[in-house]
Design an enzyme around this catalytic site. Structure first.
Site, PDB file in Angstrom:
ATOM      1  N   ASN A 136       0.727  -1.705  -0.080  1.00 54.61           N
ATOM      2  CA  ASN A 136       0.176  -0.082  -0.410  1.00 54.61           C
ATOM      3  C   ASN A 136       0.480   1.041   0.401  1.00 54.61           C
ATOM      4  O   ASN A 136       0.534   2.583  -0.384  1.00 54.61           O
ATOM      5  CB  ASN A 136      -0.802   0.186   1.314  1.00 54.61           C
ATOM      6  N   HIS A 138       3.285   1.935   1.779  1.00 50.49           N
ATOM      7  CA  HIS A 138       4.116   2.624   3.251  1.00 50.49           C
ATOM      8  C   HIS A 138       5.432   2.328   3.701  1.00 50.49           C
ATOM      9  O   HIS A 138       6.016   1.239   3.334  1.00 50.49           O
ATOM     10  CB  HIS A 138       3.396   1.899   4.294  1.00 50.49           C
ATOM     11  N   GLU A 143       1.146   4.666   7.169  1.00 53.64           N
ATOM     12  CA  GLU A 143       0.644   4.518   6.570  1.00 53.64           C
ATOM     13  C   GLU A 143       0.330   4.919   5.203  1.00 53.64           C
ATOM     14  O   GLU A 143       0.207   6.468   5.797  1.00 53.64           O
ATOM     15  CB  GLU A 143      -0.627   3.174   7.358  1.00 53.64           C
TER      16      GLU A 143
HETATM   17  C1  F6R Z   1       9.532  -2.975   7.923  1.00 63.94           C
HETATM   18  C2  F6R Z   1       9.344  -1.329   7.498  1.00 63.94           C
HETATM   19  C3  F6R Z   1       8.113  -2.113   6.415  1.00 63.94           C
HETATM   20  C4  F6R Z   1       8.303  -3.295   5.145  1.00 63.94           C
HETATM   21  C5  F6R Z   1       7.217  -3.308   4.177  1.00 63.94           C
HETATM   22  C6  F6R Z   1       7.651  -4.056   3.369  1.00 63.94           C
HETATM   23  O1  F6R Z   1      10.264  -2.909   9.075  1.00 63.94           O
HETATM   24  O2  F6R Z   1       9.449  -0.773   7.562  1.00 63.94           O
HETATM   25  O3  F6R Z   1       8.030  -0.471   5.559  1.00 63.94           O
HETATM   26  O4  F6R Z   1       9.062  -2.583   4.779  1.00 63.94           O
HETATM   27  O5  F6R Z   1       5.949  -3.549   5.180  1.00 63.94           O
HETATM   28  O6  F6R Z   1       7.427  -5.207   4.019  1.00 63.94           O
HETATM   29  P1  F6R Z   1       8.088  -6.651   3.117  1.00 63.94           P
HETATM   30  O7  F6R Z   1       9.980  -6.303   3.241  1.00 63.94           O
HETATM   31  O8  F6R Z   1       8.083  -7.996   4.265  1.00 63.94           O
HETATM   32  O9  F6R Z   1       7.557  -7.408   1.899  1.00 63.94           O
END
Ligand code: F6R
Length: 263
Positions: A136, A138, A143
């Site tokens: 999304n 973030h 968010e």
């Molecule tokens: C985690 C963080 C999140 C992740 C994102 C992607 O510390 O800050 O923003 O980077 O949710 O997560 P993955 O890498 O599991 O796809």
């Protein structure tokens, strides 16, 4: 903004690791901003390898993690402290007192979050911030609709983020609904930002962040305001980019100039 389209996630991890190691060789007291999740794992594996096989020293490095769940204690298997201990900190010679997470427990969290900002400043600011991106858009747990000027604070997680991360919880009632996170403004204060995104699930967020208008609805788009950010992508996450040929060309030209200058 630079966009590097790699042949796969491994090439991306190699590029990111090399940059961290090169910065560390020039500044042993490097301040790293770190992410959890599946995306940075190979970078952490490569850093561990550099420590164990080449003796790279992390004893003066300081780290600030991006986020932590509020309703999990530090040693819960799904806490980000546990994740970092298992994937990096437990395997390198970093000092416990140099590891920092945004405050996520106890009373007066808002005040503690502000003090956390002060700790980052006292460390001299973040030299290199590693980021992943949610499907999304973030960054950290900022968010969609997070203020682009936000600082470290508590955020409620969206249904999309909860769904993306539900695979880690056998019992859905155990999944935390809120987390503390560095703000978008805090992230933008880092001197250098490296965002990795791999796989087609990230393609829409990458497109909106790189080529869309700057909007709190796609928090990754705030990175367009940073003077030294690189998106490290694979073919799938870059697939929706209209400017993909330009990004490929500018990488080739950049490498050629680098070669000419070192020849
Ligand atoms: C985690 C963080 C999140 C992740 C994102 C992607 O510390 O800050 O923003 O980077 O949710 O997560 P993955 O890498 O599991 O796809």
């Amino acid at each position: 903004m630079q966009v590097v389209v790699c042949k796969n996630a491994s090439e991306g991890a190699e590029i990111v690791t090399e940059e961290i190691l090169s910065a560390l060789s020039k500044k042993p007291e490097l301040v790293l901003g770190l992410a959890t999740g599946s995306t940075p794992i190979e970078v952490y594996e490569r850093l561990i390898c550099a420590h164990k096989e080449d003796g790279v020293d992390f004893s003066s490095v300081q780290t600030f993690n991006l986020d932590e769940y509020c309703e999990l204690n530090a040693d819960h298997p799904q806490s980000y402290r546990t994740f970092m201990r298992e994937h990096l900190f437990g395997e390198i010679n970093i000092s416990e007192e140099n590891i920092h997470f945004p405050p996520s427990e106890g009373p007066e969290l808002a005040e503690k979050c502000l003090r956390h900002e002060e700790e980052i400043r006292q460390a001299g600011g973040i030299d290199i911030q590693l980021l992943g991106i949610g499907s999304n858009g973030h960054i950290g747990f900022n968010e969609p609709t997070s203020s682009l000027a936000s600082r470290t604070r508590i955020k409620t997680l969206t249904e999309k983020t909860l769904r993306d991360n539900s695979r880690f919880y056998e019992d859905p009632s155990e999944q935390p609904q809120v987390a503390s996170t560095l703000g978008i403004g805090t992230i933008l204060d880092a001197r250098r930002i490296l965002l990795q995104a791999y796989g087609d699930k990230k393609a829409e967020a990458v497109k909106a962040s790189v080529e869309g208008p700057i909007s709190s609805f796609w928090p990754g788009s705030a990175l367009q305001m940073h003077a030294d950010v690189t998106f490290v992508l694979d073919e799938s996450s870059a697939a929706h980019l209209e400017m993909i040929d330009y990004f490929r060309k500018s990488r080739t030209e950049g490498l050629r100039l680098q070669k000419d200058n070192t020849a």
